[in-house]
Scaffold this motif. Structure first.
Motif, mmCIF file in Angstrom:
data_model
loop_
_atom_site.group_PDB
_atom_site.id
_atom_site.type_symbol
_atom_site.label_atom_id
_atom_site.label_comp_id
_atom_site.label_asym_id
_atom_site.label_seq_id
_atom_site.Cartn_x
_atom_site.Cartn_y
_atom_site.Cartn_z
ATOM 1 N N LEU A 137 0.811 -1.220 0.000
ATOM 2 C CA LEU A 137 0.000 0.000 0.000
ATOM 3 C C LEU A 137 0.842 1.267 0.000
ATOM 4 C CD1 LEU A 137 -2.952 -0.790 2.467
ATOM 5 C CD2 LEU A 137 -2.638 -1.493 0.080
ATOM 6 N N HIS A 138 1.925 1.279 0.763
ATOM 7 C CA HIS A 138 2.744 2.487 0.872
ATOM 8 C C HIS A 138 3.334 2.884 -0.483
ATOM 9 C CE1 HIS A 138 5.438 -0.937 1.494
ATOM 10 N NE2 HIS A 138 6.425 -0.182 1.050
ATOM 11 N N GLY A 181 0.063 7.593 -6.282
ATOM 12 C CA GLY A 181 -1.265 7.980 -6.742
ATOM 13 C C GLY A 181 -2.176 8.611 -5.721
ATOM 14 N N GLY A 182 -1.751 8.680 -4.450
ATOM 15 C CA GLY A 182 -2.583 9.283 -3.419
ATOM 16 C C GLY A 182 -3.911 8.573 -3.235
ATOM 17 N N ASP A 183 -4.867 9.268 -2.651
ATOM 18 C CA ASP A 183 -6.171 8.671 -2.360
ATOM 19 C C ASP A 183 -6.851 8.149 -3.623
ATOM 20 O OD1 ASP A 183 -5.645 9.596 0.179
ATOM 21 O OD2 ASP A 183 -7.576 10.587 0.446
ATOM 22 N N ALA A 184 -6.898 8.972 -4.661
ATOM 23 C CA ALA A 184 -7.605 8.591 -5.882
ATOM 24 C C ALA A 184 -6.976 7.362 -6.529
ATOM 25 C CB ALA A 184 -7.625 9.754 -6.859
ATOM 26 N N GLY A 185 -5.650 7.335 -6.559
ATOM 27 C CA GLY A 185 -4.970 6.193 -7.149
ATOM 28 C C GLY A 185 -5.229 4.909 -6.384
ATOM 29 N N MET A 186 -5.237 5.002 -5.065
ATOM 30 C CA MET A 186 -5.490 3.827 -4.235
ATOM 31 C C MET A 186 -6.914 3.320 -4.418
ATOM 32 S SD MET A 186 -2.966 2.650 -2.299
ATOM 33 C CE MET A 186 -3.766 2.002 -0.848
ATOM 34 N N ILE A 187 -7.869 4.215 -4.476
ATOM 35 C CA ILE A 187 -9.266 3.797 -4.668
ATOM 36 C C ILE A 187 -9.411 3.085 -6.012
ATOM 37 C CG2 ILE A 187 -11.637 4.618 -4.988
ATOM 38 C CD1 ILE A 187 -10.931 6.896 -2.992
ATOM 39 N N ALA A 188 -8.754 3.601 -7.041
ATOM 40 C CA ALA A 188 -8.812 2.958 -8.358
ATOM 41 C C ALA A 188 -8.223 1.553 -8.306
ATOM 42 C CB ALA A 188 -8.068 3.809 -9.387
ATOM 43 N N ILE A 189 -7.136 1.397 -7.573
ATOM 44 C CA ILE A 189 -6.516 0.078 -7.431
ATOM 45 C C ILE A 189 -7.456 -0.874 -6.704
ATOM 46 C CG2 ILE A 189 -4.696 -1.158 -6.181
ATOM 47 C CD1 ILE A 189 -2.857 1.260 -6.872
ATOM 48 N N PHE A 190 -8.039 -0.416 -5.610
ATOM 49 C CA PHE A 190 -8.986 -1.265 -4.882
ATOM 50 C C PHE A 190 -10.178 -1.631 -5.762
ATOM 51 C CE2 PHE A 190 -7.227 0.442 -0.692
ATOM 52 C CZ PHE A 190 -6.679 -0.784 -0.318
ATOM 53 N N LYS A 191 -10.596 -0.731 -6.629
ATOM 54 C CA LYS A 191 -11.705 -1.047 -7.536
ATOM 55 C C LYS A 191 -11.319 -2.141 -8.526
ATOM 56 C CE LYS A 191 -14.353 3.257 -7.305
ATOM 57 N NZ LYS A 191 -14.828 4.478 -8.031
ATOM 58 N N ASP A 192 -10.061 -2.168 -8.961
ATOM 59 C CA ASP A 192 -9.579 -3.254 -9.816
ATOM 60 C C ASP A 192 -9.692 -4.593 -9.077
ATOM 61 O OD1 ASP A 192 -8.984 -1.574 -11.921
ATOM 62 O OD2 ASP A 192 -6.844 -1.422 -11.456
ATOM 63 N N GLY A 215 3.716 13.507 11.121
ATOM 64 C CA GLY A 215 5.022 13.617 10.496
ATOM 65 C C GLY A 215 4.997 13.282 9.013
ATOM 66 N N ASP A 216 6.194 13.185 8.424
ATOM 67 C CA ASP A 216 6.322 12.863 7.006
ATOM 68 C C ASP A 216 6.287 11.347 6.846
ATOM 69 O OD1 ASP A 216 6.668 13.062 4.314
ATOM 70 O OD2 ASP A 216 8.797 13.585 4.396
ATOM 71 N N TRP A 217 5.141 10.765 7.189
ATOM 72 C CA TRP A 217 5.046 9.310 7.259
ATOM 73 C C TRP A 217 5.115 8.634 5.897
ATOM 74 C CZ3 TRP A 217 1.033 7.151 4.590
ATOM 75 C CH2 TRP A 217 -0.061 7.963 4.296
ATOM 76 N N GLN A 218 4.825 9.355 4.819
ATOM 77 C CA GLN A 218 4.783 8.721 3.506
ATOM 78 C C GLN A 218 6.152 8.207 3.051
ATOM 79 O OE1 GLN A 218 2.403 10.533 0.381
ATOM 80 N NE2 GLN A 218 1.333 11.776 1.904
ATOM 81 N N LYS A 219 7.221 8.726 3.629
ATOM 82 C CA LYS A 219 8.561 8.254 3.273
ATOM 83 C C LYS A 219 9.043 7.122 4.171
ATOM 84 C CE LYS A 219 10.029 12.741 1.440
ATOM 85 N NZ LYS A 219 11.012 13.856 1.552
ATOM 86 N N SER A 220 8.219 6.741 5.147
ATOM 87 C CA SER A 220 8.657 5.763 6.157
ATOM 88 C C SER A 220 8.422 4.312 5.747
ATOM 89 C CB SER A 220 7.904 6.018 7.468
ATOM 90 O OG SER A 220 6.535 5.626 7.357
ATOM 91 N N GLY A 221 7.555 4.089 4.757
ATOM 92 C CA GLY A 221 7.182 2.730 4.387
ATOM 93 C C GLY A 221 6.022 2.186 5.193
ATOM 94 N N TYR A 222 5.602 2.911 6.221
ATOM 95 C CA TYR A 222 4.443 2.510 7.039
ATOM 96 C C TYR A 222 3.187 3.191 6.496
ATOM 97 C CZ TYR A 222 7.775 0.686 10.483
ATOM 98 O OH TYR A 222 8.774 -0.010 11.113
ATOM 99 N N ALA A 240 -6.318 3.228 9.505
ATOM 100 C CA ALA A 240 -7.619 3.859 9.282
ATOM 101 C C ALA A 240 -7.763 4.328 7.834
ATOM 102 C CB ALA A 240 -7.817 5.030 10.238
ATOM 103 N N LEU A 241 -6.671 4.801 7.237
ATOM 104 C CA LEU A 241 -6.720 5.255 5.848
ATOM 105 C C LEU A 241 -6.902 4.071 4.906
ATOM 106 C CD1 LEU A 241 -6.509 7.524 3.765
ATOM 107 C CD2 LEU A 241 -4.010 7.302 3.870
ATOM 108 N N ALA A 242 -6.211 2.971 5.179
ATOM 109 C CA ALA A 242 -6.368 1.771 4.356
ATOM 110 C C ALA A 242 -7.821 1.313 4.346
ATOM 111 C CB ALA A 242 -5.464 0.652 4.870
ATOM 112 N N VAL A 243 -8.434 1.298 5.517
ATOM 113 C CA VAL A 243 -9.833 0.879 5.622
ATOM 114 C C VAL A 243 -10.739 1.836 4.865
ATOM 115 C CG1 VAL A 243 -11.762 0.532 7.217
ATOM 116 C CG2 VAL A 243 -9.484 -0.326 7.809
ATOM 117 N N SER A 244 -10.530 3.124 5.049
ATOM 118 C CA SER A 244 -11.366 4.128 4.391
ATOM 119 C C SER A 244 -11.304 4.017 2.872
ATOM 120 C CB SER A 244 -10.939 5.533 4.822
ATOM 121 O OG SER A 244 -11.630 6.532 4.096
#
Length: 274
Positions: free
Chosen positions: A151-152, A158-169, A194-201, A205-209
């Motif tokens: 997911l990271h 792709g951010g939120d929109a890219g992730m939703i598109a992937i989940f739709k696939d 923090g700048d969590w997007q560079k951490s790999g984590y 809650a975002l994954a579920v949403s």
């Protein structure tokens, strides 16, 4: 003729243990114990808990499974023998026509792996990448779609929109009532600022949403792959921990003692009716 007979005999030997299994737990354990698995991958079992994880995601020897971005094939080594006799495995790897050298090398290594052992003869190689238009499996065909620690990477491109598109696939590939299984490095809620997007984590809650916005229902979550020793604040991100050990010898014993990352394990369901 002798060569053909030898190949047939070897294939039967590789597949036969799973045919003898009389329950799902036994079949999963036999797949994990399969002689074709590499020693380096077996060493990771204590962190990745494959029997419990696949059981939680309802994978059986009769399932049609799509493994998303299998990389070097850690889970493929288990899924291929498990599904060889009665199931189907789609391995949705990087696109063959990608312009990325990394994608090309990774896919080529995986293709070579599949060709090297008859246990992989029935693996169906498909394609997946963000914004890739090709189907990961025939629509409505899969019992289970699995993604491990991806997911990271997708969110970063792709951010939120890219992730939703992937989940739709994934949603499209699944049968009604099918399962999406997600394992991912878990970002503690108190580190969201923090700048969590560079951490790999990744925030649970975002994954579920994002999965819910694609139509999925969160059915269950598990601590099968939790690791309370992992503080998720390492200098090299999640890659500080094994198996990568980004800092090499620096504090190596410390990070080996922590082990692999703390991971969310989420089971989503495609509703029977929309």
């Amino acid at each position: 003729m002798k060569t053909i007979k030898l190949a047939v005999a070897l294939s039967a030997l590789l597949l036969s243990p799973l045919v003898l299994a009389d329950n799902n737990t036994e079949a999963l354990q036999l797949a994990v114990d399969h002689p074709s698995r590499s020693a380096a991958n077996i060493e990771r079992d204590k962190y990745r808990n494959p029997v419990a994880t696949l059981q939680f995601f309802e994978v059986t020897p009769h399932s049609t499974v799509v493994e998303i971005a299998p990389g070097g094939g850690w889970y493929t080594e288990i899924l291929a023998p498990l599904l060889a006799a009665h199931g189907t495995l789609y391995a949705a790897h990087f696109p063959a026509n990608s312009s990325s050298d990394y994608y090309k090398r990774s896919r080529a290594g995986f293709v070579e792996k599949l060709a090297a052992n008859p246990v992989y003869n029935r693996v169906q190689l498909t394609e997946f990448a963000p914004d890739n238009s090709k189907a990961i499996a025939p629509a409505g065909s899969a019992d289970v779609v699995l993604t491990f620690r991806n997911l990271h990477n997708w969110y970063g491109s792709g951010g939120d929109a890219g992730m939703i598109a992937i989940f739709k696939d994934f949603y499209t590939a699944l049968k009604p009532g099918g399962v999406l299984g997600v394992v991912e490095h878990r970002l503690p809620a108190d580190k969201m600022a923090g700048d969590w997007q560079k951490s790999g984590y990744f925030p649970q809650a975002l994954a579920v949403s994002l999965a819910e916005q694609a139509g999925f229902v969160l059915e269950a979550q598990s601590d099968i792959n939790a690791n309370p020793k992992d503080s998720a604040d390492h200098p090299g991100g999640v890659w500080t921990l094994p198996p990568v050990l980004r800092l090499k010898e620096q504090d190596k014993d410390k990070y080996l003692a922590i082990g692999e990352s703390d991971r969310m394990t989420l089971k989503f369901r495609k509703p029977l009716t929309k």
